[in-house]
Structure formats: structure tokens, C-alpha cells
Design a protein around this motif. Structure first.
Motif, PDB file in Angstrom:
ATOM      1  N   PRO A  19     -34.664  49.995  15.376  1.00 55.35           N
ATOM      2  CA  PRO A  19     -35.886  49.950  14.408  1.00 55.35           C
ATOM      3  C   PRO A  19     -37.043  50.297  15.323  1.00 55.35           C
ATOM      4  CG  PRO A  19     -35.019  47.679  14.896  1.00 55.35           C
ATOM      5  CD  PRO A  19     -34.006  48.549  15.526  1.00 55.35           C
ATOM      6  N   ASP A  20     -36.984  50.669  16.551  1.00 56.93           N
ATOM      7  CA  ASP A  20     -37.969  51.169  17.142  1.00 56.93           C
ATOM      8  C   ASP A  20     -38.312  52.527  17.314  1.00 56.93           C
ATOM      9  OD1 ASP A  20     -38.808  48.707  17.893  1.00 56.93           O
ATOM     10  OD2 ASP A  20     -37.545  48.702  19.676  1.00 56.93           O
ATOM     11  N   TYR A  21     -37.012  53.364  16.838  1.00 59.47           N
ATOM     12  CA  TYR A  21     -36.838  54.730  17.179  1.00 59.47           C
ATOM     13  C   TYR A  21     -37.675  55.460  15.802  1.00 59.47           C
ATOM     14  CZ  TYR A  21     -35.195  59.239  17.685  1.00 59.47           C
ATOM     15  OH  TYR A  21     -35.274  60.605  17.911  1.00 59.47           O
ATOM     16  N   GLU A  22     -38.571  56.171  16.301  1.00 62.39           N
ATOM     17  CA  GLU A  22     -39.482  56.739  15.167  1.00 62.39           C
ATOM     18  C   GLU A  22     -39.698  56.085  13.869  1.00 62.39           C
ATOM     19  OE1 GLU A  22     -38.006  60.779  14.724  1.00 62.39           O
ATOM     20  OE2 GLU A  22     -38.365  61.410  16.637  1.00 62.39           O
ATOM     21  N   PRO A  23     -40.359  55.129  14.085  1.00 63.98           N
ATOM     22  CA  PRO A  23     -40.412  53.604  13.079  1.00 63.98           C
ATOM     23  C   PRO A  23     -41.086  54.362  11.737  1.00 63.98           C
ATOM     24  CG  PRO A  23     -41.663  53.001  14.887  1.00 63.98           C
ATOM     25  CD  PRO A  23     -40.856  54.274  15.317  1.00 63.98           C
ATOM     26  N   SER A  24     -42.092  55.395  11.915  1.00 64.07           N
ATOM     27  CA  SER A  24     -42.978  55.621  10.834  1.00 64.07           C
ATOM     28  C   SER A  24     -42.066  56.567   9.996  1.00 64.07           C
ATOM     29  CB  SER A  24     -44.355  56.351  11.247  1.00 64.07           C
ATOM     30  OG  SER A  24     -43.820  57.230  12.001  1.00 64.07           O
ATOM     31  N   LEU A  25     -40.955  57.131  10.481  1.00 63.52           N
ATOM     32  CA  LEU A  25     -40.334  58.248   9.568  1.00 63.52           C
ATOM     33  C   LEU A  25     -39.008  57.662   8.801  1.00 63.52           C
ATOM     34  CD1 LEU A  25     -40.520  61.260  11.903  1.00 63.52           C
ATOM     35  CD2 LEU A  25     -41.968  60.617  10.160  1.00 63.52           C
ATOM     36  N   PRO A  26     -38.792  58.193   7.667  1.00 65.49           N
ATOM     37  CA  PRO A  26     -37.352  57.765   7.028  1.00 65.49           C
ATOM     38  C   PRO A  26     -36.384  58.542   7.808  1.00 65.49           C
ATOM     39  CG  PRO A  26     -38.642  59.204   5.772  1.00 65.49           C
ATOM     40  CD  PRO A  26     -39.691  59.046   6.739  1.00 65.49           C
ATOM     41  N   ILE A  27     -35.308  57.976   7.484  1.00 63.30           N
ATOM     42  CA  ILE A  27     -34.158  58.679   8.430  1.00 63.30           C
ATOM     43  C   ILE A  27     -33.920  60.134   8.345  1.00 63.30           C
ATOM     44  CG2 ILE A  27     -31.730  58.637   8.879  1.00 63.30           C
ATOM     45  CD1 ILE A  27     -31.495  55.717   7.785  1.00 63.30           C
ATOM     46  N   SER A  28     -34.313  60.628   6.963  1.00 61.08           N
ATOM     47  CA  SER A  28     -33.829  61.980   6.454  1.00 61.08           C
ATOM     48  C   SER A  28     -34.981  63.047   7.368  1.00 61.08           C
ATOM     49  CB  SER A  28     -34.284  62.158   5.097  1.00 61.08           C
ATOM     50  OG  SER A  28     -35.348  61.687   4.856  1.00 61.08           O
ATOM     51  N   GLU A  29     -36.005  62.553   7.892  1.00 58.55           N
ATOM     52  CA  GLU A  29     -37.126  63.150   8.587  1.00 58.55           C
ATOM     53  C   GLU A  29     -37.183  63.068  10.135  1.00 58.55           C
ATOM     54  OE1 GLU A  29     -39.273  65.436   7.376  1.00 58.55           O
ATOM     55  OE2 GLU A  29     -38.391  65.161   5.359  1.00 58.55           O
ATOM     56  N   LYS A  30     -36.345  61.835  10.477  1.00 56.65           N
ATOM     57  CA  LYS A  30     -36.433  61.494  11.942  1.00 56.65           C
ATOM     58  C   LYS A  30     -35.719  62.737  12.855  1.00 56.65           C
ATOM     59  CE  LYS A  30     -35.566  56.432  11.596  1.00 56.65           C
ATOM     60  NZ  LYS A  30     -36.805  55.776  11.893  1.00 56.65           N
ATOM     61  N   SER A  31     -36.181  62.716  14.305  1.00 55.69           N
ATOM     62  CA  SER A  31     -35.333  63.800  15.042  1.00 55.69           C
ATOM     63  C   SER A  31     -34.047  63.255  15.548  1.00 55.69           C
ATOM     64  CB  SER A  31     -36.349  64.446  15.792  1.00 55.69           C
ATOM     65  OG  SER A  31     -36.648  63.525  16.846  1.00 55.69           O
ATOM     66  N   ASN A  32     -32.934  63.958  15.566  1.00 57.18           N
ATOM     67  CA  ASN A  32     -31.774  63.304  15.965  1.00 57.18           C
ATOM     68  C   ASN A  32     -31.771  63.578  17.619  1.00 57.18           C
ATOM     69  OD1 ASN A  32     -29.064  62.695  16.551  1.00 57.18           O
ATOM     70  ND2 ASN A  32     -28.410  63.481  14.461  1.00 57.18           N
ATOM     71  N   PRO A  33     -31.627  62.264  18.222  1.00 56.51           N
ATOM     72  CA  PRO A  33     -31.571  62.264  19.617  1.00 56.51           C
ATOM     73  C   PRO A  33     -30.419  63.182  20.231  1.00 56.51           C
ATOM     74  CG  PRO A  33     -31.718  59.938  18.845  1.00 56.51           C
ATOM     75  CD  PRO A  33     -31.471  60.977  17.464  1.00 56.51           C
ATOM     76  N   LEU A  34     -29.253  63.371  19.451  1.00 57.32           N
ATOM     77  CA  LEU A  34     -27.983  64.006  19.947  1.00 57.32           C
ATOM     78  C   LEU A  34     -28.725  65.666  20.180  1.00 57.32           C
ATOM     79  CD1 LEU A  34     -25.546  62.998  17.380  1.00 57.32           C
ATOM     80  CD2 LEU A  34     -25.441  62.397  19.936  1.00 57.32           C
ATOM     81  N   THR A  35     -29.625  66.020  19.381  1.00 57.49           N
ATOM     82  CA  THR A  35     -29.970  67.601  19.388  1.00 57.49           C
ATOM     83  C   THR A  35     -31.245  67.993  20.119  1.00 57.49           C
ATOM     84  OG1 THR A  35     -30.722  67.432  17.427  1.00 57.49           O
ATOM     85  CG2 THR A  35     -28.534  68.061  17.359  1.00 57.49           C
ATOM     86  N   ARG A  36     -31.714  66.992  20.641  1.00 56.58           N
ATOM     87  CA  ARG A  36     -33.317  67.057  21.296  1.00 56.58           C
ATOM     88  C   ARG A  36     -33.232  68.517  22.028  1.00 56.58           C
ATOM     89  NH1 ARG A  36     -33.604  61.316  23.665  1.00 56.58           N
ATOM     90  NH2 ARG A  36     -34.331  60.576  21.735  1.00 56.58           N
TER      91      ARG A  36
END
Ligand code: F1P
Length: 615
Positions: A19-36
């Protein structure tokens, strides 16, 4: 991390779920930690990252977080929707299943309606599926982002398609639960429950549906979703919205969003067809098994890591040197290529000639609502004959050509075309699907191998059903071509960390994304970022009162014919330079990532990873 030994741990796979990961963004707009670090990764690592990101589609939920593709609730809803389709197939008189969406979602709607209508035709049944894509058929092959913001146009197009129908199952697709075009259609369905049963397909949880006011409307996407949730309790509406993790390139819903849409719809429609025409009832296990077949598809496809990396390298090399990438496709895989190519324009700010798709049989094979679109210009010429006429004469070793087919297609025709291409370029590659042990086209394949620089064979176990195999081939081809075109643009320097920095700002969703990106990369407050964005859109160093008081629609219209809007705004924000100076800077360094990094002093590197050589 991005070195040739890139691997990912389970905790990185699941980091986005916190829940703390980029909390203001919906999943579809979050950045993926795998591809940083994808912008600094080698071709092989890019493929591994994409594989890990795609694998998130099938990851089981941890119970407390999000609904996932294989969650009980999702499978059960799919069963219910399949039964509704079955009712229509059994009694199709005055009934319709309408699939609708914007951009990639509309393209998948088109592919689904086409292939399941074809299945009906083969059984001598009349078609029951219709598709709607925001912006009409030209949006199948080109970027038409503005109509996505128009709920009235959505509603009117649905009304037109359903004229005179007494029963309609409406499947609205918006990966981000965000497109006003689809919200307008769902609202219309909710107002006419005697005819319409609405189904919403997306990849965000309902509480993350977009809640921004839609100009001229009393509803938002979220309020429509809430009304649907109420009706879902009595199965008068359905929500199919599993979480599949953030996109490998932030917000690029053409990737996982498109893949999962295809999976969900194929599962539903295949189950309904089997129930109606082969007396195989819709069951939980049946749905689950079909999903597992797609999971296997990912494994079989990405087992070809080396071959895919080689293709990605070849395509990246061509793009970097100003060459083109052409996909020449046969059968149903050709449309997949066409779509992948056309999406490079809005996604990476590519020129329409950078990546192009051509279809054997052209519009006859595509069989779209509006028929041939060639009068719209050369970028709508899609047949192999058009390739021979428009692209072949100027082809050179700089350009990469990919032949995409299966051994069920006309392989003799592939040989013929391969030979003609080989006269112009040695940079010719084959990607083909074959069933294990099927040697019928061995001689022709041998001929193709002789003229190709590389041949990537994807081999499949003998199928339980021919139609399932075709669906798997299509998904596999989508994953592969998405990897090639995305990876090639990453290698060209079009991606910053895992963001499409050169995104076109042509609708309100993309406008919001651009402003957020500027905030993240510059560290400047929101109002300064929005000002910089507007200055880059209107190409002015000072905003006039007229510009400041206009609405987002006006801004996105003005941005339609602009290039490099976000990179320009970012350079201005980071350096305080004028627009003209920023433009000159970007002209000197067309690799956006490097141009931006060159502007970063240590004090402005907030949130930005320092450039390291690609490993
Ligand atoms: C629809 C869409 C995407 C496209 C771009 C703009 O998104 O057209 O397909 O790639 O991001 O939006 P959605 O409504 O399916 O979320």
C-alpha cells in the motif's frame, strides 16, 4: 542490477502490491520496480525484465491485497459473463454482444469480434459480435487519442450499433478504468437496463477508477463503476478487473493491459461457444484450464530468450541508425503485427515509418467495419503489395524485416516474399510457430532459413484444440512483437528509467501522466510543471491569459501536432533555459535519455538515476 546477470527476487516481483508503493497512483499508472533500470539494460536483460513483468499477470494474490487473474471471484465472474454470451448465441435474434474501447483496448475489441464472428461463420451462424473503437477504424492503425475523452461520442456510437436490438451485452474495456468514451457508454447502458447488460473489463481495482470530473457530464468513471457495483450484486452488471501489476513501461497499457484483455475475452467467448455448439458447459475448471494454457504460452514464448534478444538488437540497431523495422505477417498474426507497429507512434513518439506492419491479403483479411482505408494516405496501405510498392524499393541493410507466420499459413508465399526482400537487405528475420513433429512445411522452411539472418522457431505441443492453439500463437506473437518494438525503442534511448518520456500529450489521461512525470523527474512543484508543459505545447516562453484560462481539451488539441513536448518541458525545468535553447539542445542530442541527463547537475538529480553505460 541491469547487468547481463539480471534476475529478480520474489520481493521485487511483489513490491508494487504494498500500500505504500506510489500510493497516489492507480496500478495502471504506477512504475514497475522490476524495470526501473530498463533504459540501461542490455537486450537480454530487457527481455528478462519483460518476461518477469508479464509473469506478474499470473501471480497468485496474497489474499489481503488485490484480486488477481486466477482469483476465485474473477473466474466466477467470467463464468457468469460466458453464460450471458451463451444465452445470446442460443437465441441471437435481435441480440448483440458489443465490445468497445479506446486505443489498444479498442483494437483488442476489434480482434475479438472479428475472430469470434469468423468462428460463427464457419458454423454457418450469423455474426453476433460488434466492435467499437474510439475514433473509428482509422484508430485501428493510427493514434487517435482525443476521441477517448468524449463520452457523448461513445454513447452515440453505441446507440447507433444497437439500433433496434432488444438485448445487448455490452463489454466496455478501459484498462485504467479511466476512458470517458467508455464511461459514457456504460452510463447509457445503466440508463437502459431493459436492453443492456454492461460488463466492464480493466486492470485497476474499482476504488482506483478515475474520479476526475468529465466536462459536460454529471458522472465520473468512478461513479459509473459504483453504480455498476451495486447492480453487480444482482448480476445485472459485471466487473472483470484483476490486478496484473504495473506495466513494464509506465502506463503503456498496450502491453500487459492488452494481453490480459485478450486473455479475459477469449476465455469468456470460447467458453460460451463451447457451451452453445459442443455442449460443454461453462465450468470453473474449464475457465481455469484455459487461463493456464496462456500461462504456458508465456513460458513457451520466453523460453526463446536468446532469439527474442537477437531480434530486439536487430530492430534497435535499425532504429538507432535511422532505418526502419517492417513486420510482414500472414494469417491472424499479421493483424497483431500491424497493431504493434501502429502503437509505436503514440507510445514512443515514433514516426509512422519507423515500425510498420503489413498484412497478407490487406483489408480483405482485416475485414474491418469501414473496409479499405487506403484513401487516408500511404500509412494506411497495409497489404504486402503495398510493402512491395512503397517500402521494398528503398530497403537497405539498415532496415530490419521480420517475417511473422505459422506453418498453417501459406508458407510458399512466405518463401517468395522472403526471396524478394533478400535481394534488397540481408537484415531479414523469420519468426514462426510450428506444432512439434509437424514437418509438412519443412522444405519451404529450409528455403526461408537460407535467406534469413535469423529464424526463430516457436514450437508447440500438439494441441487439444486448433482454436486454442491459434489463440496461443496470437498471444505469443503479441508478447514477442511488444518486446521487439519496446526493446528497440529502449535501445534507441526513447525511455527514461521506465517512463515513456516522449509521450504524446493528446488526451486528458496523457496530460495528467505528462505532468506527473515532470514532477517526478524535475522535483519541481506541480504548478511549475504544468506551466512548463503548457509552454512546450504552445511553444511560448510566457503563458498568455488565454492559454492559462483554457481547458485541458484545448491543450491536448494544441499538442496534437507537437513533438518532444515533455522532453522540452523537462529540459526547461531542469536548466531554466528558454524553449528555443532547449530545442537546440534536444536537436543536438536526439537520444532523449542522454539529452536530459546532460542537463542534470548533481543538485537536480533528485529521483533520477545517474547514467551508467549499458551492460
Ligand atoms: C486506452 C488508451 C491506451 C493507449 C494510451 C491512451 O486506455 O488508448 O490503449 O495505449 O495509453 O489510452 P484504457 O482506456 O484502456 O486504459
Amino acid at each position: 542490477m541491469a547487468g547481463s546477470d539480471w534476475t529478480c527476487s520474489l520481493s521485487t516481483m511483489r513490491e508494487w502490491e504494498s500500500p505504500d508503493y506510489e500510493p497516489s497512483l492507480p496500478i495502471s499508472e504506477k512504475s514497475n520496480p522490476l524495470t526501473r533500470d530498463i533504459d540501461r539494460a542490455s537486450a537480454t536483460c530487457i527481455v528478462r525484465m519483460l518476461q518477469a513483468s508479464d509473469a506478474q499477470m499470473f501471480q497468485e494474490g496474497t489474499g489481503t491485497t488485490y484480486k488477481r487473474l486466477l482469483s476465485e471471484q474473477v473466474v466466477e465472474t467470467l463464468m457468469e459473463v460466458a453464460k450471458r454470451v451463451e444465452l445470446i448465441l442460443e437465441d441471437p435474434q435481435d441480440s448483440l454482444v458489443v465490445l468497445s474501447g479506446c486505443g489498444t483496448s479498442g483494437r483488442i475489441a476489434f480482434l475479438m469480434a472479428s475472430s469470434f464472428n469468423r468462428a460463427l461463420r464457419e458454423l454457418n451462424k450469423s455474426p453476433v459480435y460488434s466492435y467499437i473503437i474510439a475514433g473509428g477504424d482509422k484508430a485501428l492503425l493510427s493514434s487517435q487519442e482525443a476521441p477517448e475523452d468524449d463520452p457523448r461520442m461513445g454513447m452515440l456510437s453505441l446507440k447507433r450499433v444497437c439500433e433496434g436490438k432488444r438485448r445487448v451485452l455490452f463489454i466496455g474495456i478501459s484498462c485504467g478504468l479511466s476512458a470517458p468514451f467508455v464511461a459514457g457508454q456504460l452510463d447509457f447502458c445503466l440508463q437502459h437496463p431493459e436492453v443492456f447488460t454492461p460488463v466492464l473489463v480493466g486492470v485497476n481495482p474499482t476504488h482506483q477508477a478515475r474520479d476526475e470530473p468529465i466536462p459536460g457530464c454529471t458522472f465520473t468513471f468512478r461513479s459509473v463503476v459504483q453504480r455498476m457495483q451495486e447492480l453487480a450484486k444482482s448480476q445485472k452488471a459485471f466487473l472483470v478487473n484483476p490486478a496484473v501489476g504495473p506495466e513494464a513501461i509506465s502506463g503503456s497499457s498496450r502491453m500487459k493491459g492488452g494481453s490480459v484483455t485478450k486473455i479475459l475475452l477469449e476465455v469468456v467467448l470460447s467458453a460460451a461457444h463451447a457451451a452453445t455448439f459442443t455442449n460443454t458447459s461453462v465450468t470453473y475448471m474449464g475457465i481455469l484450464q484455459h487461463m493456464r494454457a496462456y500461462e504456458k504460452t508465456l513460458d513457451i514464448t520466453y523460453a526463446q530468450e536468446e532469439g527474442i534478444s537477437a531480434l530486439l538488437e536487430a530492430a534497435g540497431r535499425s532504429l538507432r541508425r535511422g532505418g526502419r523495422v517492417c513486420y510482414l505477417g500472414w494469417g491472424s498474426l499479421a493483424a497483431t503485427g500491424l497493431i504493434d507497429a501502429s502503437e509505436c507512434i503514440p507510445t514512443f513518439g515514433a514516426d509512422y515509418n519507423d515500425v510498420r506492419g503489413f498484412v497478407s491479403g490487406g483489408y480483405r483479411e482485416l475485414n474491418n467495419n469501414e473496409g479499405p482505408l487506403i484513401s487516408l494516405g500511404p500509412d494506411f496501405c497495409i497489404a504486402h503489395e503495398d510493402f512491395l510498392r512503397l517500402a521494398l524499393p528503398s530497403l537497405s541493410d539498415l532496415d530490419a524485416v521480420l517475417l511473422v507466420y505459422t506453418h498453417s499459413d501459406d508458407v510458399c508465399d512466405v518463401v517468395k516474399l522472403a526471396r524478394r526482400v533478400r535481394e534488397k537487405t540481408s537484415n531479414l528475420h523469420a519468426v514462426y510457430h510450428q506444432v512439434d513433429g509437424d514437418t509438412a512445411a519443412a522444405v519451404q522452411q529450409n528455403d526461408i532459413n537460407k535467406v534469413c539472418l535469423s529464424s526463430l522457431r516457436i514450437s508447440w505441443p500438439p494441441p487439444a484444440s486448433r482454436s486454442l492453439l491459434h489463440m496461443q500463437w496470437e498471444l505469443s506473437t503479441k508478447l514477442l512483437l511488444n518486446a521487439v518494438s519496446t526493446g528497440a525503442h529502449v535501445l534507441k534511448g526513447k525511455i527514461y528509467q521506465n517512463h515513456m518520456i516522449d509521450v504524446q500529450v493528446t488526451n486528458s489521461k496523457l496530460y495528467g501522466r505528462a505532468t506527473r512525470l515532470l514532477r517526478k523527474l524535475s522535483g519541481c512543484p506541480e504548478h511549475r510543471c504544468e506551466d512548463a508543459l503548457l509552454k512546450a505545447i504552445y511553444r511560448v516562453d510566457e503563458l498568455t491569459a488565454d492559454i492559462s484560462s483554457s481547458d485541458i481539451n484545448t491543450h491536448t488539441l494544441a499538442a496534437r501536432n507537437r513533438t518532444k513536448v515533455v522532453p522540452l518541458a523537462l529540459v526547461c525545468l531542469l536548466t531554466g533555459r528558454s524553449l528555443q535553447e532547449a530545442e537546440t539542445h534536444l536537436e543536438r542530442q536526439p537520444v532523449v535519455r542522454e539529452a536530459v541527463e546532460a542537463c542534470l547537475s548533481p543538485s537536480t538529480r533528485r529521483g533520477v538515476i545517474v547514467a551508467r553505460p549499458r551492460t
